[in-house]
Design a protein around this motif. Structure first.
Motif, mmCIF file in Angstrom:
data_model
loop_
_atom_site.group_PDB
_atom_site.id
_atom_site.type_symbol
_atom_site.label_atom_id
_atom_site.label_comp_id
_atom_site.label_asym_id
_atom_site.label_seq_id
_atom_site.Cartn_x
_atom_site.Cartn_y
_atom_site.Cartn_z
ATOM 1 N N GLU A 6 -26.899 -18.160 -4.456
ATOM 2 C CA GLU A 6 -27.853 -17.430 -5.308
ATOM 3 C C GLU A 6 -28.160 -18.233 -6.572
ATOM 4 O O GLU A 6 -29.314 -18.289 -7.001
ATOM 5 C CB GLU A 6 -27.307 -16.044 -5.675
ATOM 6 N N ASN A 7 -27.148 -18.860 -7.151
ATOM 7 C CA ASN A 7 -27.363 -19.695 -8.337
ATOM 8 C C ASN A 7 -28.270 -20.882 -8.008
ATOM 9 O O ASN A 7 -29.147 -21.242 -8.799
ATOM 10 C CB ASN A 7 -26.032 -20.179 -8.907
ATOM 11 N N ILE A 8 -28.048 -21.470 -6.853
ATOM 12 C CA ILE A 8 -28.891 -22.596 -6.423
ATOM 13 C C ILE A 8 -30.320 -22.119 -6.191
ATOM 14 O O ILE A 8 -31.280 -22.783 -6.590
ATOM 15 C CB ILE A 8 -28.310 -23.262 -5.159
ATOM 16 N N PHE A 9 -30.474 -20.969 -5.559
ATOM 17 C CA PHE A 9 -31.816 -20.436 -5.312
ATOM 18 C C PHE A 9 -32.563 -20.213 -6.624
ATOM 19 O O PHE A 9 -33.772 -20.439 -6.706
ATOM 20 C CB PHE A 9 -31.754 -19.123 -4.535
ATOM 21 N N LYS A 10 -31.844 -19.782 -7.637
ATOM 22 C CA LYS A 10 -32.463 -19.575 -8.951
ATOM 23 C C LYS A 10 -32.960 -20.918 -9.492
ATOM 24 O O LYS A 10 -34.077 -21.017 -10.010
ATOM 25 C CB LYS A 10 -31.459 -18.934 -9.907
ATOM 26 N N LEU A 11 -32.143 -21.946 -9.365
ATOM 27 C CA LEU A 11 -32.557 -23.285 -9.806
ATOM 28 C C LEU A 11 -33.790 -23.751 -9.030
ATOM 29 O O LEU A 11 -34.713 -24.333 -9.608
ATOM 30 C CB LEU A 11 -31.411 -24.285 -9.637
ATOM 31 N N GLU A 12 -33.799 -23.494 -7.721
ATOM 32 C CA GLU A 12 -34.966 -23.875 -6.908
ATOM 33 C C GLU A 12 -36.220 -23.162 -7.409
ATOM 34 O O GLU A 12 -37.276 -23.778 -7.535
ATOM 35 C CB GLU A 12 -34.725 -23.545 -5.437
ATOM 36 N N SER A 13 -36.107 -21.879 -7.686
ATOM 37 C CA SER A 13 -37.288 -21.126 -8.125
ATOM 38 C C SER A 13 -37.759 -21.580 -9.506
ATOM 39 O O SER A 13 -38.929 -21.448 -9.828
ATOM 40 C CB SER A 13 -37.019 -19.617 -8.109
#
Length: 178
Positions: A6-13
Motif C-alpha cells: 500500500e505504501n508503494i502504491f501511494k508512491l506510484e500514484s
C-alpha cells in the motif's frame, strides 16, 4: 493487502517511481518468492518502460529491459503454475514483445502463456477474454464468447483489482469494457 505494498502504491500514484522501486527491492529482498509482491514489481518495471516520461531515473531503457527480462525468467522458474503469473507475463509479452527479445517468437510465447492461464483457471473470465482477444483468426463462436465475457470482466476487475497501484489502475483502465 500488505501495508508495505500500500505504501508503494501511494508512491506510484504520486509518481515517486524511484522511491517505489527501492521499496519494491527491499520488500523482495525480505520475501524473494512472494508472488503477490513479485507481480506488482514486475508490472511496475513493465510500466516504467512504456509509460513514464523521465520520472524513473534508476535505469535507462536498455538496463530496465534487462531487469524486466531477469524478472520474467525468475517468474518462469518460480511461478510457472500460477494462473495469474501466466496471465500477467503473457499479457505484457503480447502487448510489447520487442521488450523481451525476438518479436515474432515472443508474441507466440505470450499467447501460449495466456492460453495456459485460461486453462489453469478456466472460470476466470478475464483470462479467457484476453486470450480470445489475442487470437488473430477467431471463429464466430470465439467472437461470441469474447463479447459475452466483456460484461463479466468488469465485475471481476472491480472486485479483485481495486485501489491504488499501477497494476490495479491499469486493469481498471484497460479491461473494463462496455
Amino acid at each position: 493487502m500488505n501495508q508495505n505494498l500500500e505504501n508503494i502504491f501511494k508512491l506510484e500514484s504520486e509518481e515517486k517511481y524511484n522511491e517505489a522501486y527501492f521499496q519494491y527491492k527491499s520488500l523482495l529482498n525480505s520475501n524473494p518468492i512472494n508472488f503477490e509482491i513479485w507481480k506488482y514489481y514486475y508490472f511496475f518495471l513493465w510500466s516504467m518502460i512504456e509509460d513514464v516520461n523521465g520520472f524513473f531515473t534508476i535505469y535507462n531503457n536498455e538496463d530496465l529491459s534487462k531487469e524486466l527480462n531477469k524478472e520474467l525468467k525468475f517468474g518462469l522458474k518460480n511461478f510457472e503454475n500460477i494462473p495469474e503469473f501466466n496471465f500477467i507475463a503473457g499479457y505484457t509479452i503480447t502487448i510489447f514483445p520487442y521488450e523481451f527479445g525476438d518479436y515474432i517468437e515472443l508474441e507466440k510465447y505470450g499467447k501460449q502463456l495466456l492460453f495456459k492461464a485460461s486453462k489453469l483457471e478456466p472460470n476466470n473470465v478475464l483470462f479467457k477474454m484476453v486470450f480470445f482477444g489475442s487470437l488473430e483468426n477467431t471463429n464466430d463462436e470465439q467472437k461470441k464468447e469474447y463479447n459475452n465475457l466483456k460484461s463479466k470482466v468488469s465485475k471481476e476487475i472491480l472486485e479483485n483489482y481495486f485501489g491504488n497501484g499501477l497494476l490495479n489502475k491499469y486493469y481498471n483502465q484497460v479491461f473494463i469494457r462496455k
